[in-house]
Design an enzyme around this catalytic site. Structure first.
Site, PDB file in Angstrom:
ATOM      1  N   SER A  95       0.865  -1.191   0.000  1.00 44.20           N
ATOM      2  CA  SER A  95       0.000   0.000   0.000  1.00 44.20           C
ATOM      3  C   SER A  95       0.892   1.228   0.000  1.00 44.20           C
ATOM      4  CB  SER A  95      -0.858   0.000   1.275  1.00 44.20           C
ATOM      5  OG  SER A  95      -1.499   1.259   1.436  1.00 44.20           O
ATOM      6  N   TYR A 130      -2.289  -1.827  10.160  1.00 42.84           N
ATOM      7  CA  TYR A 130      -2.297  -1.868   8.688  1.00 42.84           C
ATOM      8  C   TYR A 130      -1.004  -1.241   8.144  1.00 42.84           C
ATOM      9  CZ  TYR A 130      -4.148  -1.267   3.909  1.00 42.84           C
ATOM     10  OH  TYR A 130      -4.352  -1.323   2.549  1.00 42.84           O
TER      11      TYR A 130
HETATM   12  N1  NAD Z   1      -8.689  -0.093  -1.511  1.00 42.41           N
HETATM   13  C1  NAD Z   1      -7.600   0.633  -1.274  1.00 42.41           C
HETATM   14  O1  NAD Z   1      -7.650   1.873  -1.221  1.00 42.41           O
HETATM   15  C2  NAD Z   1      -6.264  -0.053  -1.063  1.00 42.41           C
HETATM   16  C3  NAD Z   1      -5.136   0.771  -0.972  1.00 42.41           C
HETATM   17  C4  NAD Z   1      -3.903   0.176  -0.769  1.00 42.41           C
HETATM   18  C5  NAD Z   1      -3.803  -1.195  -0.674  1.00 42.41           C
HETATM   19  N2  NAD Z   1      -4.906  -1.983  -0.767  1.00 42.41           N
HETATM   20  C6  NAD Z   1      -4.748  -3.423  -0.621  1.00 42.41           C
HETATM   21  O2  NAD Z   1      -5.327  -4.090  -1.720  1.00 42.41           O
HETATM   22  C7  NAD Z   1      -5.684  -5.422  -1.317  1.00 42.41           C
HETATM   23  C8  NAD Z   1      -7.112  -5.716  -1.755  1.00 42.41           C
HETATM   24  O3  NAD Z   1      -7.998  -4.890  -1.012  1.00 42.41           O
HETATM   25  P1  NAD Z   1      -9.335  -4.255  -1.629  1.00 42.41           P
HETATM   26  O4  NAD Z   1      -9.188  -2.793  -1.544  1.00 42.41           O
HETATM   27  O5  NAD Z   1      -9.665  -4.877  -2.902  1.00 42.41           O
HETATM   28  O6  NAD Z   1     -10.369  -4.641  -0.462  1.00 42.41           O
HETATM   29  P2  NAD Z   1     -11.663  -5.580  -0.450  1.00 42.41           P
HETATM   30  O7  NAD Z   1     -12.162  -5.542   0.946  1.00 42.41           O
HETATM   31  O8  NAD Z   1     -12.587  -5.170  -1.537  1.00 42.41           O
HETATM   32  O9  NAD Z   1     -11.062  -7.022  -0.797  1.00 42.41           O
HETATM   33  C9  NAD Z   1     -10.240  -7.723   0.115  1.00 42.41           C
HETATM   34  C10 NAD Z   1     -10.525  -9.212  -0.015  1.00 42.41           C
HETATM   35  O10 NAD Z   1      -9.675  -9.917   0.919  1.00 42.41           O
HETATM   36  C11 NAD Z   1     -10.460 -10.960   1.481  1.00 42.41           C
HETATM   37  N3  NAD Z   1      -9.932 -11.401   2.775  1.00 42.41           N
HETATM   38  C12 NAD Z   1      -9.965 -10.739   3.965  1.00 42.41           C
HETATM   39  N4  NAD Z   1      -9.475 -11.520   4.942  1.00 42.41           N
HETATM   40  C13 NAD Z   1      -9.118 -12.707   4.359  1.00 42.41           C
HETATM   41  C14 NAD Z   1      -8.570 -13.907   4.851  1.00 42.41           C
HETATM   42  N5  NAD Z   1      -8.298 -14.085   6.172  1.00 42.41           N
HETATM   43  N6  NAD Z   1      -8.327 -14.920   3.983  1.00 42.41           N
HETATM   44  C15 NAD Z   1      -8.620 -14.764   2.656  1.00 42.41           C
HETATM   45  N7  NAD Z   1      -9.177 -13.664   2.141  1.00 42.41           N
HETATM   46  C16 NAD Z   1      -9.417 -12.633   2.987  1.00 42.41           C
HETATM   47  C17 NAD Z   1     -11.850 -10.355   1.643  1.00 42.41           C
HETATM   48  O11 NAD Z   1     -12.842 -11.360   1.811  1.00 42.41           O
HETATM   49  C18 NAD Z   1     -11.986  -9.564   0.350  1.00 42.41           C
HETATM   50  O12 NAD Z   1     -12.569 -10.335  -0.674  1.00 42.41           O
HETATM   51  C19 NAD Z   1      -5.480  -5.478   0.202  1.00 42.41           C
HETATM   52  O13 NAD Z   1      -4.241  -6.085   0.491  1.00 42.41           O
HETATM   53  C20 NAD Z   1      -5.440  -4.008   0.583  1.00 42.41           C
HETATM   54  O14 NAD Z   1      -4.731  -3.782   1.773  1.00 42.41           O
HETATM   55  C21 NAD Z   1      -6.157  -1.432  -0.954  1.00 42.41           C
END
Ligand code: NAD
Length: 267
Positions: A142, A155
């Site tokens: 991130s 986080y």
């Molecule tokens: N959305 C943002 O702004 C953002 C920014 C930086 C980084 N990220 C990173 O991107 C990645 C995806 O996040 P997103 O934004 O798509 O969020 P999201 O919540 O839409 O998707 C995350 C997915 O991870 C799954 N998950 C959670 N715990 C789990 C577990 N114990 N085992 C297996 N699956 C699990 C959830 O069920 C979900 O489907 C993450 O690592 C997040 O930290 C997101």
């Protein structure tokens, strides 16, 4: 990885957001997919979107906090597809609280998913990648790995650690046909803030306003980073600007974003 077409790609956290968008774009490019998530219903919805995919799509209900489950996922993915070329460790979550107030259980939850899940995914799939002419490890960190946000301590810590993991892998796999990409998204329009324990409606709404990049655009940028063998991929103009600010004025950037993130949560 020169082209993901016809490759076998394993993606964790594929039931939502960036993981689902990656699955859709990878399938459109002709990749075969071994998709996993803890959320079985969401995973089924993603698979439904891929009904007409050219490549084979398999789904695996996996909690990335469980080392055994992640190793079983790697074995099953290789068994069902014959090989795995790329692992994308994407599953992640957050719990919103200060370091002072967060319970140890919630602290561990975030580190177990965002850090240990990525370590398990890396170690479980690495032997499979070694059996291929070329392999690729993609770990979703991130922009919080450069610029932390208040009330998001575990986080921030997990994402800094994922960067450390990726940089070490780059050193250790140098000269081998296994590439490593660390991804640093800025604000992406996904469910992450709404799904976060401890988040208030106002905080989730604030995130919704500042997250400027769609999950589909994020997936496009990540795939082009994989195909370009980039070691670091910043997703979104916000991520690029914040990374530059941190590089040029590290202490000031931490203070300014501390003030901004505290103001956003009314502190
Ligand atoms: N959305 C943002 O702004 C953002 C920014 C930086 C980084 N990220 C990173 O991107 C990645 C995806 O996040 P997103 O934004 O798509 O969020 P999201 O919540 O839409 O998707 C995350 C997915 O991870 C799954 N998950 C959670 N715990 C789990 C577990 N114990 N085992 C297996 N699956 C699990 C959830 O069920 C979900 O489907 C993450 O690592 C997040 O930290 C997101």
């Amino acid at each position: 990885m020169t082209k993901v077409n016809n490759k076998v790609v394993a993606v964790t956290g594929a039931a939502s957001g960036i993981g689902r968008a990656l699955a859709v774009r990878l399938a459109a490019k002709g990749a075969s997919l071994a998709l996993s998530d803890i959320n079985e219903a969401g995973l089924r919805e993603t698979a439904e979107l891929l009904r007409d995919a050219k490549g084979k799509v398999t789904t695996h209900v996996v909690d990335v906090r469980s080392r055994d489950a992640v190793y079983a996922y790697a074995t099953e993915a290789e068994y069902q597809h014959g090989c795995v070329d790329v692992i994308i460790n994407n599953a992640g979550l957050s719990v919103w609280s200060t370091i002072e107030e967060i319970s140890y259980e919630d602290f561990e939850l975030v580190l177990n998913v965002n850090l240990w899940g990525v370590i398990y995914g890396t170690k479980a799939f690495l032997p499979l990648l070694r059996r291929r002419p070329e392999g690729h490890i993609v770990n979703i960190s991130s922009i919080n790995a450069m610029v932390p946000f208040a009330k998001n301590g575990p986080y921030n810590i997990s994402k800094y650690a994922v960067l450390g993991l990726c940089e070490t892998l780059v050193q250790e796999l140098q000269g081998e046909p296994i590439h490593v990409t660390c991804v640093h998204p800025g604000g992406i329009q996904t469910n992450i803030a709404h799904a976060a324990k401890g988040v208030t409606e106002a905080e989730a709404a604030f995130f919704g306003r500042i997250a400027r990049t769609s999950a589909d655009k994020a997936a496009k940028t990540i795939i082009s980073g994989i195909e370009g063998n980039k070691e670091r991929v910043y997703v979104g103009l916000d991520a690029k600007a914040m990374a530059t600010a941190k590089r040029l004025m590290p202490a000031l950037t931490v203070k300014v974003f501390g003030k901004l993130s505290r103001a956003s949560i009314g502190q």
